[in-house]
Design a protein around this motif. Sequence first.
Motif, PDB file in Angstrom:
ATOM      1  N   ASP A 237       3.599   0.244   4.342  1.00  0.00           N
ATOM      2  CA  ASP A 237       2.521  -0.576   4.919  1.00  0.00           C
ATOM      3  C   ASP A 237       2.418  -0.393   6.427  1.00  0.00           C
ATOM      4  O   ASP A 237       1.355  -0.614   7.017  1.00  0.00           O
TER       5      ASP A 237
ATOM      6  N   PHE B  74      -2.217  -5.034   8.011  1.00  0.00           N
ATOM      7  CA  PHE B  74      -1.532  -5.998   7.146  1.00  0.00           C
ATOM      8  C   PHE B  74      -1.884  -7.424   7.566  1.00  0.00           C
ATOM      9  O   PHE B  74      -2.186  -8.282   6.734  1.00  0.00           O
TER      10      PHE B  74
ATOM     11  N   TYR C 151      -5.679  -8.150   6.622  1.00  0.00           N
ATOM     12  CA  TYR C 151      -6.085  -8.223   5.213  1.00  0.00           C
ATOM     13  C   TYR C 151      -5.154  -9.065   4.338  1.00  0.00           C
ATOM     14  O   TYR C 151      -5.579  -9.548   3.285  1.00  0.00           O
TER      15      TYR C 151
ATOM     16  N   THR D 219       0.844  -1.199   0.000  1.00  0.00           N
ATOM     17  CA  THR D 219       0.000   0.000   0.000  1.00  0.00           C
ATOM     18  C   THR D 219       0.882   1.253   0.000  1.00  0.00           C
ATOM     19  O   THR D 219       2.114   1.165   0.126  1.00  0.00           O
TER      20      THR D 219
ATOM     21  N   TYR E 259      -5.712  -1.084   2.079  1.00  0.00           N
ATOM     22  CA  TYR E 259      -5.602  -2.519   2.338  1.00  0.00           C
ATOM     23  C   TYR E 259      -6.793  -3.278   1.746  1.00  0.00           C
ATOM     24  O   TYR E 259      -6.634  -4.407   1.249  1.00  0.00           O
TER      25      TYR E 259
END
Length: 504
Positions: free
Chosen positions: A75, A84, A87, A45, A53
Amino acid sequence: MIKIAHISDTHITSGEAYKGYAYDLIVNEVNTLDYDLVVHTGDVTNEGLREEYERASYELKKIQKPLIVLPGNHDARNVGYELFQKYIGALNGVYEWKDLVIIWVDSTIPDLNNGRIGGYKFQWLKEKLEEYSHKKFKIVASHHHLVPLPDTGRERNVLFNAGDVLDLLLKHEVNLYICGHKHVPNIYRVEGLVVANSGCTSCRKTRKGDVNSYNIIKIREDGKISVATKRVTGDIHKREFKIKKQRIFIPKRRRLFRIIQMSESNVSDRVYFRERVFKNAIRAINERYKPDLVIHCGDMVDIGIERYYSKAHELWEKIKPEKLLVPGHNDITHLGYELFREYFEEPKILEKGNFIFIPIISVQYETPIGVVGRIGQKILREHLREYEEKFRVVVMHHNITPIPKSREIGFLEDGGNVLKILTEEDTNLVLTGHGGNSLGIKVEETPIINAGSISWELHRNPFGNSFNIIDIYEDMVAAFEIQATWGSRKLLGLWKIKTKVPWN
């Protein structure tokens, strides 16, 4: 054969930073071709936000191959490391396939661009390398780079403990380290380790007008590893490596030259300066080791004042063989720049038969951060090409490879470009002296040797105060570290060499 697609730095977001068409182009190619596995080395991301995410989770599902995804510094922003795990998946882990093991480890620090594999994570990585030591092929994946990269601007954002991590990987005979982070594809061989950086897969921010890309990694049963960078334009740059077991070489030809390398004497009247140790080393150099040249890689004095320079000059003159000294960052504090030239003169290129010693000034006023600069880089390359028929030794203060037990913050801010010049021009030997610890390592075909502190108590070397002996043979370079008090010896490295030098 095992075939891996190595992608990185997708920077998925709703804004302009993300180039969705480049991502889809690469993913479609990966799905179509015969890849066994895909590894994403972080910055999935752009800001670590929940909506990013959510979209990243959808985009990653387009990949129809087994997938490993690591977190990157982007991230981890905004407590994104929690998202993190929700997802995408685990921050650290192990993947086994046939004779291969991939160990991935989170190198991020929340809200910082720099990285670290420290504390419990470092111990975990060490335990996993020991647990899977029986595997024929070992890959470690993380987000941050281990060695300086060219074409990245100012060298920063490295692993703070890059020297310790590199040392760990080499000791456990890891075959491949893969990472991303700086949006520059690059491939180096560091001793027996291949270090492969991926460019960015779908971020708009590329370097020097480059385009999006990914790496293709092939591991063959015969022990060969190939890494190819494939750009969305179709251009492919490929390198192939043969996995070699570590061996001890024995010199088969005559010794041609002996160098004593020292650094960080830090002469002063402070209690941390061990004058007896320095004098003991001088006596051993004069009476026992008898080198052809003594090189001091900076920080001759602790502070650039006349009293310390006068004392340092008196001690330096006691060394009988010919000498070469480059300044360190301590040497040019206060009035040190003028005093260095007064007591020791500006270092100049030194030619001794088939050997040429090229001093490079990397220090700046009042800071441990060094720079060679664009003009300095040009001069360095010109000198290396001018003397290509000789054995070329580059001498400088700042380290260009990370030093174990030292906090690495990119002390040479253009270290990536300097390292690229040194390796591209097949420099025969590089001597550095920053970081308070000794190290011998070969990058591509260039041995790089760092000296620890010869007489300063505040060092980082478990071996103690020391200096290096470097013996150059017709077919190899042998480097040993000598304990400055007791004279005990430790091997730093033995490297076979190939030169254009017409040895007589």
